[in-house]
Design a protein around this motif. Structure first.
Motif, PDB file in Angstrom:
ATOM      1  N   ALA A  25       0.786  -1.169   0.135  1.00  0.00           N
ATOM      2  CA  ALA A  25       0.004   0.478  -0.066  1.00  0.00           C
ATOM      3  C   ALA A  25       0.941   1.382  -0.085  1.00  0.00           C
ATOM      4  CB  ALA A  25      -1.086  -0.296   1.218  1.00  0.00           C
ATOM      5  N   ARG A  26       1.887   1.298   0.558  1.00  0.00           N
ATOM      6  CA  ARG A  26       2.642   2.266   1.197  1.00  0.00           C
ATOM      7  C   ARG A  26       3.751   2.680  -0.221  1.00  0.00           C
ATOM      8  NH1 ARG A  26       7.712   2.811   2.477  1.00  0.00           N
ATOM      9  NH2 ARG A  26       8.146   1.009   3.355  1.00  0.00           N
ATOM     10  N   TRP A  27       4.113   1.605  -1.025  1.00  0.00           N
ATOM     11  CA  TRP A  27       4.953   1.641  -2.463  1.00  0.00           C
ATOM     12  C   TRP A  27       3.849   2.174  -3.847  1.00  0.00           C
ATOM     13  CZ3 TRP A  27       9.803   2.608  -3.320  1.00  0.00           C
ATOM     14  CH2 TRP A  27      10.095   2.097  -2.413  1.00  0.00           C
ATOM     15  N   THR A  28       2.480   1.359  -3.540  1.00  0.00           N
ATOM     16  CA  THR A  28       1.437   2.278  -4.721  1.00  0.00           C
ATOM     17  C   THR A  28       0.877   3.028  -4.190  1.00  0.00           C
ATOM     18  OG1 THR A  28      -0.416   0.455  -3.787  1.00  0.00           O
ATOM     19  CG2 THR A  28       1.600  -0.585  -4.951  1.00  0.00           C
ATOM     20  N   ASP A  29       0.825   3.962  -3.429  1.00  0.00           N
ATOM     21  CA  ASP A  29      -0.469   4.892  -2.875  1.00  0.00           C
ATOM     22  C   ASP A  29      -0.054   5.992  -4.331  1.00  0.00           C
ATOM     23  OD1 ASP A  29      -1.533   6.549  -1.416  1.00  0.00           O
ATOM     24  OD2 ASP A  29      -0.066   7.759  -0.690  1.00  0.00           O
ATOM     25  N   GLY A  30      -1.233   6.062  -4.678  1.00  0.00           N
ATOM     26  CA  GLY A  30      -1.587   6.843  -5.830  1.00  0.00           C
ATOM     27  C   GLY A  30      -1.743   6.205  -6.988  1.00  0.00           C
ATOM     28  N   ALA A  31      -0.939   5.261  -7.308  1.00  0.00           N
ATOM     29  CA  ALA A  31      -0.407   4.574  -8.844  1.00  0.00           C
ATOM     30  C   ALA A  31      -1.335   3.196  -8.607  1.00  0.00           C
ATOM     31  CB  ALA A  31       0.853   4.240  -8.307  1.00  0.00           C
ATOM     32  N   GLU A  32      -1.921   2.790  -9.990  1.00  0.00           N
ATOM     33  CA  GLU A  32      -2.398   1.322  -9.617  1.00  0.00           C
ATOM     34  C   GLU A  32      -1.215   0.170  -9.948  1.00  0.00           C
ATOM     35  OE1 GLU A  32      -5.304   1.191 -12.948  1.00  0.00           O
ATOM     36  OE2 GLU A  32      -6.831   1.368 -11.547  1.00  0.00           O
ATOM     37  N   GLN A  33      -0.334   0.948 -10.250  1.00  0.00           N
ATOM     38  CA  GLN A  33       0.537  -0.475 -10.876  1.00  0.00           C
ATOM     39  C   GLN A  33       1.876   0.147 -10.549  1.00  0.00           C
ATOM     40  OE1 GLN A  33       0.500  -2.043 -14.576  1.00  0.00           O
ATOM     41  NE2 GLN A  33       2.257  -3.122 -14.971  1.00  0.00           N
ATOM     42  N   VAL A  34       2.716  -0.542 -10.679  1.00  0.00           N
ATOM     43  CA  VAL A  34       4.938  -0.272 -10.046  1.00  0.00           C
ATOM     44  C   VAL A  34       5.437  -1.000  -9.875  1.00  0.00           C
ATOM     45  CG1 VAL A  34       6.333   0.827  -8.191  1.00  0.00           C
ATOM     46  CG2 VAL A  34       3.459   1.960  -8.066  1.00  0.00           C
ATOM     47  N   ALA A  35       6.162  -0.719 -11.002  1.00  0.00           N
ATOM     48  CA  ALA A  35       7.750  -1.777 -11.470  1.00  0.00           C
ATOM     49  C   ALA A  35       8.430  -1.643 -10.518  1.00  0.00           C
ATOM     50  CB  ALA A  35       7.926  -1.752 -12.805  1.00  0.00           C
ATOM     51  N   THR A  36       8.856  -2.008  -9.703  1.00  0.00           N
ATOM     52  CA  THR A  36       9.947  -1.652  -8.544  1.00  0.00           C
ATOM     53  C   THR A  36      10.988  -2.301  -9.640  1.00  0.00           C
ATOM     54  OG1 THR A  36       9.621  -4.597  -8.084  1.00  0.00           O
ATOM     55  CG2 THR A  36       8.047  -2.865  -7.335  1.00  0.00           C
ATOM     56  N   ALA A  37      12.134  -2.031  -8.913  1.00  0.00           N
ATOM     57  CA  ALA A  37      14.146  -2.044  -8.314  1.00  0.00           C
ATOM     58  C   ALA A  37      13.761  -3.684  -8.707  1.00  0.00           C
ATOM     59  CB  ALA A  37      13.956  -0.960  -7.822  1.00  0.00           C
ATOM     60  N   ILE A  38      13.260  -4.439  -8.174  1.00  0.00           N
ATOM     61  CA  ILE A  38      13.538  -5.937  -8.612  1.00  0.00           C
ATOM     62  C   ILE A  38      12.957  -6.092  -8.888  1.00  0.00           C
ATOM     63  CG2 ILE A  38      13.214  -8.360  -7.117  1.00  0.00           C
ATOM     64  CD1 ILE A  38      12.819  -6.838  -4.609  1.00  0.00           C
ATOM     65  N   PRO A  39      13.905  -7.128 -10.535  1.00  0.00           N
ATOM     66  CA  PRO A  39      13.626  -7.237 -11.658  1.00  0.00           C
ATOM     67  C   PRO A  39      12.944  -8.153 -11.672  1.00  0.00           C
ATOM     68  CG  PRO A  39      15.803  -7.322 -11.125  1.00  0.00           C
ATOM     69  CD  PRO A  39      15.394  -7.358  -9.989  1.00  0.00           C
ATOM     70  N   LEU A  41       9.376  -8.237 -10.709  1.00  0.00           N
ATOM     71  CA  LEU A  41       8.349  -7.897  -9.294  1.00  0.00           C
ATOM     72  C   LEU A  41       7.785  -6.446  -9.341  1.00  0.00           C
ATOM     73  CD1 LEU A  41       7.377  -8.383  -6.370  1.00  0.00           C
ATOM     74  CD2 LEU A  41       9.021  -7.139  -5.752  1.00  0.00           C
ATOM     75  N   THR A  42       6.462  -6.562  -9.796  1.00  0.00           N
ATOM     76  CA  THR A  42       5.827  -5.184  -9.905  1.00  0.00           C
ATOM     77  C   THR A  42       4.208  -5.124  -8.754  1.00  0.00           C
ATOM     78  OG1 THR A  42       5.829  -5.859 -11.962  1.00  0.00           O
ATOM     79  CG2 THR A  42       4.359  -4.281 -11.471  1.00  0.00           C
ATOM     80  N   LEU A  43       3.482  -4.427  -8.639  1.00  0.00           N
ATOM     81  CA  LEU A  43       3.124  -4.225  -7.260  1.00  0.00           C
ATOM     82  C   LEU A  43       1.098  -3.530  -8.070  1.00  0.00           C
ATOM     83  CD1 LEU A  43       5.463  -2.309  -5.236  1.00  0.00           C
ATOM     84  CD2 LEU A  43       4.965  -5.243  -5.156  1.00  0.00           C
ATOM     85  N   TYR A  44       0.765  -4.401  -7.755  1.00  0.00           N
ATOM     86  CA  TYR A  44      -0.992  -3.478  -8.289  1.00  0.00           C
ATOM     87  C   TYR A  44      -1.419  -3.422  -6.387  1.00  0.00           C
ATOM     88  CZ  TYR A  44       0.931  -5.953 -11.828  1.00  0.00           C
ATOM     89  OH  TYR A  44       1.230  -5.993 -13.820  1.00  0.00           O
ATOM     90  N   ARG A  45      -2.432  -1.858  -7.292  1.00  0.00           N
ATOM     91  CA  ARG A  45      -2.888  -1.383  -6.222  1.00  0.00           C
ATOM     92  C   ARG A  45      -4.464  -1.190  -7.378  1.00  0.00           C
ATOM     93  NH1 ARG A  45      -2.310   2.329  -1.598  1.00  0.00           N
ATOM     94  NH2 ARG A  45      -4.310   2.759  -1.010  1.00  0.00           N
ATOM     95  N   HIS A  46      -5.333  -1.881  -6.313  1.00  0.00           N
ATOM     96  CA  HIS A  46      -6.840  -1.098  -7.139  1.00  0.00           C
ATOM     97  C   HIS A  46      -8.146  -1.017  -6.208  1.00  0.00           C
ATOM     98  CE1 HIS A  46      -6.329  -2.577 -10.486  1.00  0.00           C
ATOM     99  NE2 HIS A  46      -5.942  -4.080 -10.315  1.00  0.00           N
ATOM    100  N   ASP A  47      -8.373   0.387  -5.841  1.00  0.00           N
ATOM    101  CA  ASP A  47      -9.547   1.588  -4.689  1.00  0.00           C
ATOM    102  C   ASP A  47     -10.577   1.361  -5.087  1.00  0.00           C
ATOM    103  OD1 ASP A  47      -6.890   2.078  -3.604  1.00  0.00           O
ATOM    104  OD2 ASP A  47      -7.656   4.278  -4.622  1.00  0.00           O
ATOM    105  N   VAL A  48     -10.942   0.230  -6.218  1.00  0.00           N
ATOM    106  CA  VAL A  48     -12.753   0.322  -6.676  1.00  0.00           C
ATOM    107  C   VAL A  48     -12.297  -1.568  -7.228  1.00  0.00           C
ATOM    108  CG1 VAL A  48     -13.919   2.180  -6.330  1.00  0.00           C
ATOM    109  CG2 VAL A  48     -13.050   1.466  -8.113  1.00  0.00           C
TER     110      VAL A  48
END
Length: 314
Positions: A25-39, A41-48
């Motif tokens: 949640a901290r890394w995806t605040d304000g974003a639905e998808q975050v491609a991380t620095a770790i090869p 690994l992608t983080l996802y968030r949907h508020d609805v």
């Protein structure tokens, strides 16, 4: 594998799940998808909750830690949440939809791409028992039980994002441990098949890659089967079992999704897009497009653009 299932401690499971959810949640605040620095690994968030979305899912594990999602492959529905992960053993065209998400409790997940070379090395090193005989004709999309061990491993991996200097050294080791645990799980046989040179899964994966690169060309099943060194009947049987589609249906999915991208991104009209992706009849293209996306090309693209403008205005 007839392994004894480890006992689950609900309190520990919840502590680990909550800790991982907090970091995503901290890394995806304000974003639905975050491609991380770790090869991989992608983080996802949907508020609805989201609308169903057509996409190509590559070999990966999707771990949900809050909310719920479902994937549709052919006529099969795979529902996954904090207690179940989704494993894709090869490139597959699926429909994804977040079904449990709220601004106060968003859907949170991560996806880690699988590395066939690392898994092949582990097969040699670990020598898991009888893997080859277990992976029969089962779909390339599987559900698995999320254990405390998986949560621990992924929590450690995501924690690395706060220590960028350690990522190049420690991330490969952690990814390899995750692959090892997957290999030793009930889904291990499919991973063995994915990583084994000459296996039926790998041959189908090669056929899928050919289709992705040549979707606009006329498809000759006999030639494609020969390309991956399978008989036409065996090729067709394994392809449908793993993807829930025939090769022709798979090609059609690729063509229609590419045409949709061309109309959205490059402003092509339906007729031009249909010819560019390999259709000879615009009317046939329109019929098949409507069956897949629920609306004829022009209206579908207009709706997508209107939705994009609305989202941008929020």
């Amino acid at each position: 594998m007839n392994q004894k299932r480890p006992s689950v401690q609900p309190e520990k499971f919840e502590v680990l799940r909550a800790a991982l959810a907090h970091r995503i949640a901290r890394w995806t605040d304000g974003a639905e998808q975050v491609a991380t620095a770790i090869p991989g690994l992608t983080l996802y968030r949907h508020d609805v909750p989201t609308e169903p979305m057509n996409c190509m899912v590559g070999p990966s594990i999707a771990l949900t830690v809050q909310g719920a999602k479902r994937a549709l492959l052919g006529g099969h529905t795979y529902s996954y949440h904090s207690g179940r992960f989704l494993l894709a053993a090869l490139n597959l065209p699926v429909v994804l939809q977040a079904v449990e998400a709220h601004p106060d409790r968003p859907y949170l997940s991560l996806v880690l791409e699988l590395d066939a070379r690392s898994i092949a090395e582990l097969v040699i090193q670990a020598e898991p028992p009888a893997l080859a005989g277990q992976a029969s004709l089962v779909p390339g999309l599987l559900l698995g039980e999320t254990t405390e061990k998986f949560l621990e491993l992924f929590l450690r991996l995501v924690e690395l994002l706060d220590d960028p200097g350690a990522v190049p050294v420690l991330a490969p080791l952690m990814r390899k441990e995750i692959f090892y645990r997957l290999l030793m799980s009930e889904q291990g046989a499919q991973l063995w098949q994915m990583a084994s040179v000459g296996s039926q899964n790998q041959r189908i994966a090669r056929a899928i890659e050919w289709l992705k690169q040549n979707f606009a060309e006329q498809l000759r099943i006999e030639a494609l089967a020969a390309h991956v060194q399978m008989s036409p009947s065996r090729f067709h049987r394994y392809f449908r079992a793993l993807t829930a589609m025939s090769p022709l249906q798979f090609q059609k999915w690729l063509r229609l999704n590419e045409a949709r991208k061309l109309m959205l991104a490059e402003g092509l009209d339906a007729s031009s897009a249909s010819f560019q992706v390999g259709y000879e009849s615009p009317s046939q293209f329109s019929r098949e497009y409507g069956r897949l996306f629920g609306a004829p090309p022009r209206r579908d693209v207009q709706d997508l653009r209107q939705k994009a403008r609305g989202d941008a205005a929020l």
